[in-house]
Design an enzyme around this catalytic site. Structure first.
Site, short mmCIF file in Angstrom:
data_model
loop_
_atom_site.label_atom_id
_atom_site.label_comp_id
_atom_site.label_asym_id
_atom_site.label_seq_id
_atom_site.Cartn_x
_atom_site.Cartn_y
_atom_site.Cartn_z
N SER A 98 -7.82 1.93 -0.32
CA SER A 98 -8.47 3.25 -0.33
C SER A 98 -9.88 3.17 -0.90
O SER A 98 -10.78 3.88 -0.44
CB SER A 98 -7.62 4.28 -1.10
OG SER A 98 -7.52 3.96 -2.46
N ASN A 99 -10.10 2.29 -1.88
CA ASN A 99 -11.47 2.11 -2.37
C ASN A 99 -12.36 1.48 -1.30
O ASN A 99 -13.51 1.88 -1.12
CB ASN A 99 -11.48 1.26 -3.64
CG ASN A 99 -11.18 2.07 -4.88
OD1 ASN A 99 -12.04 2.77 -5.41
ND2 ASN A 99 -9.94 1.99 -5.35
N LEU A 138 -7.24 -14.17 -9.27
CA LEU A 138 -8.36 -14.63 -10.08
C LEU A 138 -9.39 -15.31 -9.16
O LEU A 138 -9.02 -16.09 -8.28
CB LEU A 138 -7.86 -15.64 -11.12
CG LEU A 138 -8.86 -16.11 -12.17
CD1 LEU A 138 -9.28 -14.95 -13.07
CD2 LEU A 138 -8.25 -17.24 -13.00
N ASN A 179 -16.30 -6.03 -9.80
CA ASN A 179 -14.90 -5.59 -9.69
C ASN A 179 -14.78 -4.20 -10.31
O ASN A 179 -15.62 -3.80 -11.14
CB ASN A 179 -14.01 -6.56 -10.46
CG ASN A 179 -12.53 -6.20 -10.40
OD1 ASN A 179 -12.03 -5.84 -9.33
ND2 ASN A 179 -11.85 -6.28 -11.52
N HIS A 215 -11.91 -2.03 -12.48
CA HIS A 215 -10.63 -2.10 -13.19
C HIS A 215 -10.20 -0.69 -13.55
O HIS A 215 -11.01 0.09 -14.05
CB HIS A 215 -10.78 -2.95 -14.46
CG HIS A 215 -9.48 -3.16 -15.16
ND1 HIS A 215 -8.53 -4.05 -14.70
CD2 HIS A 215 -8.94 -2.57 -16.25
CE1 HIS A 215 -7.47 -4.00 -15.49
NE2 HIS A 215 -7.69 -3.10 -16.43
N ASP A 263 -11.10 -9.77 -15.93
CA ASP A 263 -11.58 -8.54 -16.57
C ASP A 263 -12.51 -8.77 -17.76
O ASP A 263 -12.58 -7.94 -18.66
CB ASP A 263 -10.38 -7.67 -17.03
CG ASP A 263 -9.43 -7.36 -15.89
OD1 ASP A 263 -9.92 -7.17 -14.76
OD2 ASP A 263 -8.23 -7.32 -16.13
N GLU A 275 -12.60 6.47 -9.41
CA GLU A 275 -13.04 5.31 -8.62
C GLU A 275 -13.83 5.76 -7.39
O GLU A 275 -14.93 5.26 -7.12
CB GLU A 275 -11.83 4.48 -8.20
CG GLU A 275 -11.15 3.81 -9.37
CD GLU A 275 -9.92 3.01 -8.99
OE1 GLU A 275 -9.60 2.08 -9.72
OE2 GLU A 275 -9.27 3.31 -7.96
C1 GRF Z 1 -7.49 0.47 -7.83
O1 GRF Z 1 -6.95 1.31 -8.82
C2 GRF Z 1 -8.36 -0.56 -8.45
O2 GRF Z 1 -9.03 -0.13 -9.58
C3 GRF Z 1 -7.36 -1.61 -8.84
O3 GRF Z 1 -6.43 -1.63 -7.79
C4 GRF Z 1 -6.40 -0.34 -7.17
C5 GRF Z 1 -6.64 -0.54 -5.69
O4 GRF Z 1 -6.38 0.61 -4.94
N1 GRF Z 1 -8.01 -2.84 -9.16
P1 GRF Z 1 -6.80 0.65 -3.41
O5 GRF Z 1 -6.24 -0.59 -2.73
O6 GRF Z 1 -8.30 0.66 -3.36
O7 GRF Z 1 -6.20 1.90 -2.86
#
Ligand code: GRF
Length: 196
Positions: A13-14, A92, A107, A109, A150, A179
């Site tokens: 989704s991101n 990693l 990245n 987090h 991280d 996000e």
């Molecule tokens: C997000 O919460 C991101 O911060 C974390 O994994 C999740 C990924 O969600 N690292 P998506 O695949 O972007 O929906």
């Protein structure tokens, strides 16, 4: 033209938000999606053009290709990638990749680092730990990537309240909203600082 490669292991989704955001910008291109997971939702999202007509090629790689060969590094170099964006990528990043793209891997987090980070702290595990600890806030951390989970330099953080009745899923929803609101814009800001 700045060229981005997106790494994602899950739903994506991101990745979709980022691709949609830059689809209206002629000076930035999402060139490649890379994933370690042949079932990753990001593959189907790309097939559907991320809802904005952007059919970004997807490359699936396995652990030996990623950790024990230079295939991924060579692909990124051949594609003249300016910035590598991890968006829900679970593995990693090996030292060879970090060293090949210094200051050019970021990245997100889903918590306020340095707390609730490190090996095993990904996805729902993070939100469960935040709720179990009785935290009153959580949030997002966008950071440069180094060889440790991280631990790279923090670029941006934003927080959201956590109420005593929130479930991990409710915290996850608040964090996802942060996000989507911030990651694409911060990526743009990092791109603007890169030479070339
Ligand atoms: C997000 O919460 C991101 O911060 C974390 O994994 C999740 C990924 O969600 N690292 P998506 O695949 O972007 O929906």
């Amino acid at each position: 033209m700045k060229r981005i490669a997106l790494f994602a292991s899950g739903s994506g989704s991101n990745a979709e938000e980022i691709t949609r955001y830059f689809s209206t910008q002629s000076d930035v291109q999402i060139v490649l999606i890379l994933t370690n997971n042949p079932q990753a939702g990001v593959i189907e999202r790309s097939r559907r053009g991320f809802g904005c007509g952007q059919h970004v090629p997807v490359v699936v790689f396995d652990r030996p290709a990623f950790r024990e060969s230079d295939r991924v590094v060579e692909l990124l170099k051949a594609q003249q990638i300016d910035l590598i964006v991890l968006a829900g990528f679970m593995w990693l990043v090996p030292a060879t990749l970090v060293q090949s793209f210094p200051g050019r891997i970021i990245n997100i987090h889903p918590a306020l680092l340095p707390r609730f980070g490190g090996k095993g702290m990904f996805g729902h595990h993070v939100h469960e730990a935040v709720v179990a600890a009785g935290e009153t806030e959580s949030g997002i951390t966008i950071h440069f990537v180094n060889e440790h989970y991280d631990e790279g330099q923090i670029i941006f953080q934003a927080s959201c309240p956590v109420s005593p009745t929130d479930t991990p899923n409710e915290v996850a929803a608040k964090v996802h909203a942060l996000e989507y609101a911030h990651y694409p814009r911060v990526i743009g800001e990092v791109l603007a600082t890169l030479p070339g």
